[in-house]
Design an enzyme around this catalytic site. Sequence first.
Site, PDB file in Angstrom:
ATOM      1  N   CYS A   2      -2.331   8.164  -7.673  1.00 43.30           N
ATOM      2  CA  CYS A   2      -1.696   8.968  -8.720  1.00 43.30           C
ATOM      3  C   CYS A   2      -1.558   8.198 -10.027  1.00 43.30           C
ATOM      4  CB  CYS A   2      -0.305   9.389  -8.282  1.00 43.30           C
ATOM      5  SG  CYS A   2      -0.235  10.145  -6.683  1.00 43.30           S
ATOM      6  N   ARG A  27      -8.791   5.907 -11.140  1.00 37.92           N
ATOM      7  CA  ARG A  27      -7.948   5.538  -9.998  1.00 37.92           C
ATOM      8  C   ARG A  27      -8.078   6.543  -8.846  1.00 37.92           C
ATOM      9  NH1 ARG A  27      -3.271   2.344 -11.815  1.00 37.92           N
ATOM     10  NH2 ARG A  27      -2.019   3.394 -10.264  1.00 37.92           N
ATOM     11  N   TRP A  75      -2.864  12.363  -6.218  1.00 33.77           N
ATOM     12  CA  TRP A  75      -3.754  12.043  -5.087  1.00 33.77           C
ATOM     13  C   TRP A  75      -2.951  12.415  -3.856  1.00 33.77           C
ATOM     14  CZ3 TRP A  75      -4.101   8.159  -1.119  1.00 33.77           C
ATOM     15  CH2 TRP A  75      -5.390   7.958  -0.623  1.00 33.77           C
ATOM     16  N   ASN A 100       4.783   8.859  -8.489  1.00 36.27           N
ATOM     17  CA  ASN A 100       3.769   8.158  -7.698  1.00 36.27           C
ATOM     18  C   ASN A 100       4.463   7.555  -6.489  1.00 36.27           C
ATOM     19  OD1 ASN A 100       1.969   8.679  -9.693  1.00 36.27           O
ATOM     20  ND2 ASN A 100       1.706   6.550 -10.355  1.00 36.27           N
ATOM     21  N   GLY A 101       3.767   7.518  -5.353  1.00 34.61           N
ATOM     22  CA  GLY A 101       4.365   6.893  -4.168  1.00 34.61           C
ATOM     23  C   GLY A 101       4.745   7.932  -3.137  1.00 34.61           C
ATOM     24  N   GLU A 483     -19.332  -6.384   3.277  1.00 31.00           N
ATOM     25  CA  GLU A 483     -19.124  -5.825   1.945  1.00 31.00           C
ATOM     26  C   GLU A 483     -20.259  -4.846   1.602  1.00 31.00           C
ATOM     27  OE1 GLU A 483     -16.846  -5.468  -0.049  1.00 31.00           O
ATOM     28  OE2 GLU A 483     -17.768  -5.104  -1.997  1.00 31.00           O
ATOM     29  N   LYS A 487     -19.732  -0.923   0.711  1.00 30.67           N
ATOM     30  CA  LYS A 487     -20.239  -0.301  -0.521  1.00 30.67           C
ATOM     31  C   LYS A 487     -21.045   0.938  -0.185  1.00 30.67           C
ATOM     32  CE  LYS A 487     -18.300  -1.683  -3.039  1.00 30.67           C
ATOM     33  NZ  LYS A 487     -17.395  -2.807  -3.094  1.00 30.67           N
ATOM     34  N   GLU A 490     -18.795   3.769   1.135  1.00 32.31           N
ATOM     35  CA  GLU A 490     -17.872   4.215   0.094  1.00 32.31           C
ATOM     36  C   GLU A 490     -18.537   5.195  -0.885  1.00 32.31           C
ATOM     37  OE1 GLU A 490     -16.629   0.665  -1.946  1.00 32.31           O
ATOM     38  OE2 GLU A 490     -14.638   1.435  -2.332  1.00 32.31           O
ATOM     39  N   HIS A 506     -24.557  -8.029  22.096  1.00 34.40           N
ATOM     40  CA  HIS A 506     -23.333  -7.712  22.843  1.00 34.40           C
ATOM     41  C   HIS A 506     -22.933  -6.247  22.674  1.00 34.40           C
ATOM     42  CE1 HIS A 506     -22.874 -11.900  23.832  1.00 34.40           C
ATOM     43  NE2 HIS A 506     -23.060 -12.201  22.550  1.00 34.40           N
ATOM     44  N   LYS A 605      -8.700   3.978  -6.842  1.00 28.29           N
ATOM     45  CA  LYS A 605      -8.988   2.625  -7.311  1.00 28.29           C
ATOM     46  C   LYS A 605      -7.879   1.657  -6.927  1.00 28.29           C
ATOM     47  CE  LYS A 605     -11.256  -0.531  -9.514  1.00 28.29           C
ATOM     48  NZ  LYS A 605     -12.383  -1.099  -8.731  1.00 28.29           N
TER      49      LYS A 605
HETATM   50  C1  AGP Z   1     -13.564  -1.691  -2.838  1.00 31.51           C
HETATM   51  O1  AGP Z   1     -14.791  -1.192  -3.237  1.00 31.51           O
HETATM   52  C2  AGP Z   1     -12.529  -0.730  -2.584  1.00 31.51           C
HETATM   53  N1  AGP Z   1     -12.358   0.183  -3.619  1.00 31.51           N
HETATM   54  C3  AGP Z   1     -11.263  -1.206  -1.878  1.00 31.51           C
HETATM   55  O2  AGP Z   1     -11.651  -1.664  -0.621  1.00 31.51           O
HETATM   56  C4  AGP Z   1     -10.372  -2.265  -2.559  1.00 31.51           C
HETATM   57  O3  AGP Z   1     -11.019  -3.497  -2.578  1.00 31.51           O
HETATM   58  C5  AGP Z   1      -9.031  -2.357  -1.799  1.00 31.51           C
HETATM   59  O4  AGP Z   1      -8.367  -1.130  -1.896  1.00 31.51           O
HETATM   60  C6  AGP Z   1      -8.146  -3.473  -2.284  1.00 31.51           C
HETATM   61  O5  AGP Z   1      -7.811  -3.312  -3.623  1.00 31.51           O
HETATM   62  P1  AGP Z   1      -7.241  -4.496  -4.490  1.00 31.51           P
HETATM   63  O6  AGP Z   1      -8.329  -5.523  -4.601  1.00 31.51           O
HETATM   64  O7  AGP Z   1      -6.906  -3.880  -5.810  1.00 31.51           O
HETATM   65  O8  AGP Z   1      -6.053  -5.038  -3.775  1.00 31.51           O
END
Ligand code: AGP
Length: 610
Positions: A2, A27, A75, A100-101, A483, A487, A490, A506, A605
């Site tokens: 949010c 975000r 959100w 927010n929250g 990673e 990506k 995501e 395994h 974000k």
């Molecule tokens: C990464 O591509 C993501 N958007 C997500 O995993 C992110 O790294 C995670 O939410 C942690 O965020 P931060 O680095 O702001 O703590």
Amino acid sequence: MCGIVGAVAQRDVAEILVEGLKRLEYRGYDSAGVAIIGNDQKLQRARRLGKVQELADALKTDPLLGGTGIAHTRWATHGAPSEINAHPHVSSDNIAVVHNGIIENHQMLREKLQALGYIFTSETDTEVIAHLVHHELKTADTLLAAVQTTVKQLEGAYGTVVMDSNDNSRIVVARSGSPLVIGYGLGENFIASDMMALLPVTRKFAFLEEGDVAEVTRYEVNVFAANGEAVIREAKEHDVSQESGDKGEYRHYMLKETYEQPTAIRNTLEGRLVGGKLDNNAFGENADDIFKEIEHVQIIACGTSYHSGMVARYWLEAIAGVSCNIEIASEFRYRKSHVPKNALIVTISQSGETADTLAALRLAKDLGYRASLTICNVKGSSLVRESDLAFMTKAGVEIGVASTKAFTTQLVGLLMMTLAIGKHHGMTEKEQQDIAQSLMMLPNKLDEVLALADSIEELAEDFADKHHALFLGRGDQYPIAMEGALKLKEISYIHAEAYAAGELKHGPLALIDAEMPVIVVAPQNDLIEKLKSNVEEVRARGGLMYVFADTDAKFDSDETMTVINVPHCDDIIAPIVYTLPLQLLSYYVAIIKGTDVDQPRNLAKSVTVE
Ligand code: AGP
């Protein structure tokens, strides 16, 4: 996650608020809304499901005029994404609230308020704040007092802004677990959940602390701590460029940010590696005393930041001579852990506001760690303010939800941290110099890797009809494989998993067939022969492989394997170098899939709720 923007001004503020919301779009959100106190003291509200642009279009047709207002991008947490659930929420036509929250005790409060006759029109937890403030205002002298009494009844995390249409001279804001910043203008003041939102109107900001409640008028900002005492939260000029939010010549922020990595890393190294040596103050004045004493490092992070921490564990134990554990923040914060003697807690975060990481840091402080260090990209963020030491990555603002330059600059920071710790634990001068030298060469090396973009774009076409993918790596390339998988899932929504290549037999070998592309990261290092055996295991089961391999590693393309040659680099920086081809691969696959690259579905974000 949010976003909040608010203003108290003489001029009409609806456009400023909507522009602020647009600047927070990165975000992640599902609906947007704005409420303005009209000059007739009436509350006007517009809300739309979908993009902020829909709200902006609605306001063009039916403008909301007035100088005091609040706006929000939502959100969904409690209640589906819908116009009815979008903020601001209103009570009795005069109180408007954005939040927010998560209010954890909302159900109990809802029942109490319903018993008092309040009628709820949404499924959100937020609506209880609006009705509670309205209820408290019946006995409180001021809106400020009503909000102070209200927040005492809330459990959970919130950043909230409240206004009362009977008094357009002020808004009241409260922070507990969700960031809020006050922006100072001339004869007008603003608030937001992220200073990015306010860059078009001010560069002067003060951050609220946990438990603060503040009353914001055109000329004054009065802040009160949780105990009700007036406190000063110093306002400072910030040098964030207003232009940092632009995509420039690039089609997406993610692509721009991928290409910015050589520069971001140069900026992160600048002033820290001086004359081929790590500067003594790179981690702050007291850092050396702490690094001398520590015997163990505990790393805590989430998502991509967790992956950078995993690489750091390989570095710290192999090079710096200290033991290291790494844990996902949401796990660490809810288990009983043992604190080793003289342990340093290291949090890693792009945003510095990730709720789980912040909670883990606070827990670690209670548990008695020797000291805390954060590797973070956002100045003034909660993790930076609450840690003993902070190393700022100089990635610049990262807008794409998929983290790129924040990740590689974190790795650079973590490698420098390895140097800073290692020099007190037996690393030789020569070892330190070699690593510093490799780091200095890194930005140019990344430029060479980015030149592979065309061939990676071609390769991406093979993934157009795929639903799954497997990523393999060994040693410090295993987290890079993780990673790469993160990506891909995501932004292209292809299911992807990563395995340490030695684990294949395994279990995951059972998945191998021609429909399961296998992506391998293969730098020239002392595990290369082991990795080649794993590649043969895949080949023997009819798997299709895509290998990002060092030119010296001698992999050749054939009918089952496509090899992309990556320029040779020093072993120590290979995790950073091999990240870029995987970022480009996921980007181009997402383009083919037609997904929303910068704002993938369901993601945010900055994850400021649990
Ligand atoms: C990464 O591509 C993501 N958007 C997500 O995993 C992110 O790294 C995670 O939410 C942690 O965020 P931060 O680095 O702001 O703590």
